[in-house]
Design a protein around this motif. Structure first.
Motif, PDB file in Angstrom:
ATOM      1  N   VAL A   1      47.941  41.777  42.934  1.00 42.41           N
ATOM      2  CA  VAL A   1      48.012  42.570  41.696  1.00 42.41           C
ATOM      3  C   VAL A   1      48.005  41.648  40.477  1.00 42.41           C
ATOM      4  O   VAL A   1      47.298  41.892  39.505  1.00 42.41           O
ATOM      5  CB  VAL A   1      49.263  43.479  41.709  1.00 42.41           C
ATOM      6  N   GLY A   2      48.757  40.556  40.533  1.00 43.27           N
ATOM      7  CA  GLY A   2      48.781  39.597  39.429  1.00 43.27           C
ATOM      8  C   GLY A   2      47.427  38.956  39.205  1.00 43.27           C
ATOM      9  O   GLY A   2      46.994  38.772  38.075  1.00 43.27           O
ATOM     10  N   TRP A   3      46.726  38.637  40.295  1.00 44.16           N
ATOM     11  CA  TRP A   3      45.401  38.009  40.164  1.00 44.16           C
ATOM     12  C   TRP A   3      44.410  38.978  39.539  1.00 44.16           C
ATOM     13  O   TRP A   3      43.608  38.603  38.692  1.00 44.16           O
ATOM     14  CB  TRP A   3      44.903  37.559  41.539  1.00 44.16           C
ATOM     15  N   VAL A   4      44.462  40.255  39.942  1.00 46.70           N
ATOM     16  CA  VAL A   4      43.533  41.252  39.385  1.00 46.70           C
ATOM     17  C   VAL A   4      43.822  41.484  37.907  1.00 46.70           C
ATOM     18  O   VAL A   4      42.902  41.586  37.102  1.00 46.70           O
ATOM     19  CB  VAL A   4      43.629  42.571  40.189  1.00 46.70           C
TER      20      VAL A   4
ATOM     21  N   PHE B   1      38.391  37.133  32.373  1.00 46.73           N
ATOM     22  CA  PHE B   1      37.280  38.088  32.343  1.00 46.73           C
ATOM     23  C   PHE B   1      35.969  37.348  32.111  1.00 46.73           C
ATOM     24  O   PHE B   1      35.910  36.409  31.322  1.00 46.73           O
ATOM     25  CB  PHE B   1      37.487  39.114  31.224  1.00 46.73           C
ATOM     26  N   THR B   2      34.926  37.805  32.781  1.00 42.55           N
ATOM     27  CA  THR B   2      33.612  37.206  32.575  1.00 42.55           C
ATOM     28  C   THR B   2      32.986  37.770  31.310  1.00 42.55           C
ATOM     29  O   THR B   2      33.370  38.834  30.826  1.00 42.55           O
ATOM     30  CB  THR B   2      32.698  37.487  33.773  1.00 42.55           C
TER      31      THR B   2
END
Length: 40
Positions: A13-16, A21-22
């Motif tokens: 969840v933290g990684w998402v 952001f690209t």
């Protein structure tokens, strides 16, 4: 075992949420004319 599952869930969840952001995602978010044909 429960702690391991909970820890991995928190990491995912933290990684998402906090991943960088690209440029493509930022452009798609900023382009408000793109609402009807947003590819999900």
């Amino acid at each position: 075992m429960k702690t391991l599952i909970l820890l991995s869930l928190v990491i995912v969840v933290g990684w998402v949420l906090f991943r960088p952001f690209t440029k493509k995602e930022i452009d798609r978010y900023n382009n408000k004319n793109n609402w009807p044909n947003m590819d999900l």
